[in-house]
Design a protein around this motif. Structure first.
Motif, PDB file in Angstrom:
ATOM      1  N   LEU A  41       0.772  -1.089   0.037  1.00 19.88           N
ATOM      2  CA  LEU A  41       0.178   0.041  -0.057  1.00 19.88           C
ATOM      3  C   LEU A  41       0.861   1.267  -0.027  1.00 19.88           C
ATOM      4  O   LEU A  41       0.559   2.324  -0.752  1.00 19.88           O
ATOM      5  CB  LEU A  41      -1.148  -0.021   1.353  1.00 19.88           C
ATOM      6  N   LEU A  42       1.982   1.241   0.902  1.00 21.74           N
ATOM      7  CA  LEU A  42       2.640   2.434   0.967  1.00 21.74           C
ATOM      8  C   LEU A  42       3.505   2.718  -0.645  1.00 21.74           C
ATOM      9  O   LEU A  42       3.526   3.744  -1.086  1.00 21.74           O
ATOM     10  CB  LEU A  42       3.875   2.181   2.004  1.00 21.74           C
ATOM     11  N   ASN A  43       3.927   1.677  -1.243  1.00 18.70           N
ATOM     12  CA  ASN A  43       4.373   1.812  -2.636  1.00 18.70           C
ATOM     13  C   ASN A  43       3.412   2.360  -3.648  1.00 18.70           C
ATOM     14  O   ASN A  43       3.890   2.991  -4.446  1.00 18.70           O
ATOM     15  CB  ASN A  43       5.024   0.554  -2.886  1.00 18.70           C
ATOM     16  N   GLY A  44       2.092   1.816  -3.478  1.00 17.70           N
ATOM     17  CA  GLY A  44       1.284   2.319  -4.462  1.00 17.70           C
ATOM     18  C   GLY A  44       0.759   3.698  -4.070  1.00 17.70           C
ATOM     19  O   GLY A  44       0.628   4.741  -5.032  1.00 17.70           O
ATOM     20  N   LEU A  45       0.789   4.043  -2.798  1.00 17.93           N
ATOM     21  CA  LEU A  45       0.563   5.417  -2.556  1.00 17.93           C
ATOM     22  C   LEU A  45       1.523   6.440  -2.854  1.00 17.93           C
ATOM     23  O   LEU A  45       1.436   7.463  -3.455  1.00 17.93           O
ATOM     24  CB  LEU A  45       0.271   5.653  -0.986  1.00 17.93           C
ATOM     25  N   LEU A  50       3.467  10.621  -6.886  1.00 19.32           N
ATOM     26  CA  LEU A  50       4.659  10.785  -7.741  1.00 19.32           C
ATOM     27  C   LEU A  50       3.984  11.087  -9.150  1.00 19.32           C
ATOM     28  O   LEU A  50       4.523  12.035  -9.980  1.00 19.32           O
ATOM     29  CB  LEU A  50       5.665   9.904  -7.776  1.00 19.32           C
ATOM     30  N   ALA A  51       2.911  10.454  -9.529  1.00 21.01           N
ATOM     31  CA  ALA A  51       2.273  10.537 -10.638  1.00 21.01           C
ATOM     32  C   ALA A  51       1.600  11.813 -10.796  1.00 21.01           C
ATOM     33  O   ALA A  51       1.153  12.386 -12.033  1.00 21.01           O
ATOM     34  CB  ALA A  51       1.180   9.267 -10.986  1.00 21.01           C
ATOM     35  N   LYS A  52       1.082  12.311  -9.654  1.00 20.14           N
ATOM     36  CA  LYS A  52       0.382  13.346  -9.875  1.00 20.14           C
ATOM     37  C   LYS A  52       1.392  14.780  -9.511  1.00 20.14           C
ATOM     38  O   LYS A  52       1.061  15.751  -9.336  1.00 20.14           O
ATOM     39  CB  LYS A  52      -0.494  13.538  -8.336  1.00 20.14           C
ATOM     40  N   ILE A  56       9.466  13.585  -4.383  1.00 22.56           N
ATOM     41  CA  ILE A  56       9.494  12.172  -3.678  1.00 22.56           C
ATOM     42  C   ILE A  56       9.462  12.732  -2.305  1.00 22.56           C
ATOM     43  O   ILE A  56       8.747  11.812  -1.513  1.00 22.56           O
ATOM     44  CB  ILE A  56      10.932  11.798  -4.239  1.00 22.56           C
ATOM     45  N   GLU A  57      10.006  13.417  -1.316  1.00 16.32           N
ATOM     46  CA  GLU A  57       9.956  13.443  -0.195  1.00 16.32           C
ATOM     47  C   GLU A  57       8.518  14.040   0.337  1.00 16.32           C
ATOM     48  O   GLU A  57       7.955  13.248   1.184  1.00 16.32           O
ATOM     49  CB  GLU A  57      10.888  14.746   0.429  1.00 16.32           C
ATOM     50  N   THR A  58       7.718  14.721  -0.383  1.00 17.45           N
ATOM     51  CA  THR A  58       6.480  14.915  -0.110  1.00 17.45           C
ATOM     52  C   THR A  58       5.515  13.615  -0.414  1.00 17.45           C
ATOM     53  O   THR A  58       4.535  13.374   0.451  1.00 17.45           O
ATOM     54  CB  THR A  58       5.899  16.023  -1.045  1.00 17.45           C
ATOM     55  N   ALA A  59       5.808  13.035  -1.537  1.00 16.78           N
ATOM     56  CA  ALA A  59       5.078  11.710  -1.737  1.00 16.78           C
ATOM     57  C   ALA A  59       5.141  10.775  -0.671  1.00 16.78           C
ATOM     58  O   ALA A  59       4.281  10.152  -0.190  1.00 16.78           O
ATOM     59  CB  ALA A  59       5.642  11.282  -3.142  1.00 16.78           C
ATOM     60  N   VAL A  60       6.578  10.377  -0.194  1.00 14.89           N
ATOM     61  CA  VAL A  60       6.506   9.565   0.995  1.00 14.89           C
ATOM     62  C   VAL A  60       5.823  10.026   2.192  1.00 14.89           C
ATOM     63  O   VAL A  60       5.202   9.136   2.987  1.00 14.89           O
ATOM     64  CB  VAL A  60       8.089   9.280   1.358  1.00 14.89           C
ATOM     65  N   LEU A  87      -9.943   5.957   1.593  1.00 13.96           N
ATOM     66  CA  LEU A  87      -8.707   6.452   2.051  1.00 13.96           C
ATOM     67  C   LEU A  87      -8.847   7.539   3.376  1.00 13.96           C
ATOM     68  O   LEU A  87      -9.699   8.514   2.898  1.00 13.96           O
ATOM     69  CB  LEU A  87      -7.513   6.671   1.271  1.00 13.96           C
ATOM     70  N   PRO A  88      -8.082   7.708   4.149  1.00 14.90           N
ATOM     71  CA  PRO A  88      -8.337   8.733   5.426  1.00 14.90           C
ATOM     72  C   PRO A  88      -7.896  10.172   4.564  1.00 14.90           C
ATOM     73  O   PRO A  88      -6.974  10.102   3.687  1.00 14.90           O
ATOM     74  CB  PRO A  88      -7.253   8.549   6.335  1.00 14.90           C
ATOM     75  N   GLY A  89      -8.829  11.139   4.723  1.00 13.91           N
ATOM     76  CA  GLY A  89      -8.616  12.543   4.314  1.00 13.91           C
ATOM     77  C   GLY A  89      -8.782  12.598   2.750  1.00 13.91           C
ATOM     78  O   GLY A  89      -8.286  13.832   2.326  1.00 13.91           O
TER      79      GLY A  89
END
Length: 92
Positions: A41-45, A50-52, A56-60, A87-89
């Motif tokens: 799930l973490l990798n997919g998120l 990143l696709a949006k 990278i730091e923000t995405a993680v 998904l929350p939020g």
């Protein structure tokens, strides 16, 4: 994902990012549950952020925040399966 280093604060778990020679650490409280699939799930998120166009730091960071919220909801529900939807939020 879900690691503890020698200097990780007690009761915390961290996700570590090493990018462009910089180390970033994202800590959350350690919960007493261990559902399967959190790494997937973490990798997919991260990939979705990143696709949006997120950095990278923000995405993680956003992915870690979402995973933690999912795990809190899972713990509150007392289930073995992660409580993903919605998904929350996120608007449905």
């Amino acid at each position: 994902t879900g690691c503890t280093l020698t200097d990780t604060a007690a009761g915390q778990v961290e996700t570590i990012l090493c990018a462009d020679g910089q180390l970033s650490r994202f800590a959350t409280p350690r919960l007493p549950i261990r559902p399967y699939g959190t790494g997937d799930l973490l990798n997919g998120l991260i990939a979705a952020h990143l696709a949006k166009g997120q950095a990278i730091e923000t995405a993680v960071r956003l992915a870690v925040e979402t995973i933690f919220a999912v795990l809190v909801r899972t713990q509150d529900a007392g289930t073995a399966e992660m409580r993903l939807v919605p998904l929350p939020g996120r608007a449905t």
